[in-house]
Design an enzyme around this catalytic site. Sequence first.
Site, mmCIF file in Angstrom:
data_model
loop_
_atom_site.group_PDB
_atom_site.id
_atom_site.type_symbol
_atom_site.label_atom_id
_atom_site.label_comp_id
_atom_site.label_asym_id
_atom_site.label_seq_id
_atom_site.Cartn_x
_atom_site.Cartn_y
_atom_site.Cartn_z
ATOM 1 N N LYS A 165 5.181 15.141 -99.623
ATOM 2 C CA LYS A 165 6.437 14.419 -99.886
ATOM 3 C C LYS A 165 6.361 12.923 -99.607
ATOM 4 O O LYS A 165 7.315 12.322 -99.121
ATOM 5 C CB LYS A 165 7.584 15.022 -99.059
ATOM 6 N N ASP A 200 11.504 23.595 -91.514
ATOM 7 C CA ASP A 200 12.937 23.529 -91.847
ATOM 8 C C ASP A 200 13.440 24.802 -92.524
ATOM 9 O O ASP A 200 14.587 25.209 -92.323
ATOM 10 C CB ASP A 200 13.291 22.291 -92.686
HETATM 11 MG MG MG Z 1 15.703 18.516 -95.055
#
Ligand code: MG
Length: 460
Positions: A165, A200
């Site tokens: 990312k 996450d």
């Molecule tokens: Mg997030």
Amino acid sequence: NGRWARAGAVLKELEEQCATPSEKVKEVADAMTKEMHAGLESEDGSMLKMLISFVDRLPTGDERGLFYALDLGGTNFRVLRVQLGGKEGRVVNQQCEEVSIPQDLMVGGSDELFDFIASALANFVASEDEDFHLPNGKQRELGFTFSFPVKQTSIASGTLIKWTKGFNVNGTVGKDVVGELTRALQRQGIDMQVTALVNDTVGTLAGGIYDDNDVVAAIILGTGTNAAYVERADAIKKWQGPLPNSGEMVINMEWGNFRSSYLPTTDYDHALDAESLNPGQQIYEKLISGMYLGEIVRRVLLRLAVEAALFGDNVPPQLEVPFVLQTPVMSAMHHDTSADLKVVGAKMQDFLGISNSSFKARKVVVQVCDIVAKRGARLAAAGIIGILKKLGRDRANMKRTVIAMDGGLYEHYTIFRESLLATLKEVLGEEASASVLVIMANDGSGIGASLLAASHSQYL
Ligand code: MG
Ligand code: ADP
């Protein structure tokens, strides 16, 4: 005339190459299920890492006390504190702060990044007020949500496999990220123990189950994409350790790295991948997540500008800049309902320096957004169906089956969200999809990480 014919041909080719009819969605779903099996079978058995999270107990509702969470995984990181009050009190109080990460820290050195995070956390701890209570003599405890692929070595340790990312920080790959954070906390003089390291998706799953017992999986569709779900421990062939009492283990799929010959890809995707920070990796993520959708659209528009003079005789120079067209802008253009597509016109002016775009050109822009967004949404749905198949939850007359969803892409990109949900219905069928519910777990990962910090407290 000639240029509209060429524009039409480019669009038609894009549409064909991005097509995801039901059959294709099913093939991708089956490929996902198959890779899930392979990834559980052996280490490196699949490009799906199917990481063992060491979370074998999910929140029960009995969690009590003050806990912190820190979420690092996108362009922002968040710090959170919650006061948990058990079954009656639930989340008694919570406070959250968001800090954006300077671009240079995303590609700098490890200590610099972790020092920055620790110092923001130090400020946050300093602002703790009477709404939060830490019993005398106890150390503050933290759940660390770290949304990059980590090879977990225990509930509170794990080594970074790779950055994704847009992060490419020097000196962290191969290190224990809890160690990195703990040393930075010490450098800041914060007395706090990291008791849980969670992805996450795992945090979102924990937070989701705290709210709704029927949650079976969590999906993130934000800057990146990933999924986690609850697996039977005895189905994890590669697991060497003793079977947990619960008989369950949360698996962090790292599904962003999924790839398959069934995935519909184009030259735009191949070029995007080749020029990315992580060529050859995260292929599925590069087709469906927020970091990339706008960039795919930019590449198509650039070709249309070059080959079909879509925006006039000159190619707008800004259109050549990678990542200038971000997904929220794409989404705003895609949702433009005005008769003359004035939002499209305004966004192209503001972000691409294209003034006086013709109505016809604006319509082409919307079509490109539509093709790219719907391919992404339908492929994301295929992944979810793959998980449901693995769990045997893709049939008629089954138990209520809840997916906890988080991420700005799903939350804000309405056409994307609706296309995903429609695809689930279309492919699962009316009956099976009647038992499947997707719920928004807004920032569930923060609460989830603090719940896991609580259930893995040093004081239990
Ligand atoms: Mg997030
Ligand atoms: P992260 O994934 O970085 O943890 P979020 O879950 O908040 O953070 O997701 C942020 C991402 O969601 C952005 O990078 C962007 O790609 C996408 N996004 C945010 N707002 C919108 C929007 N209005 N339309 C489409 N995509 C959006």
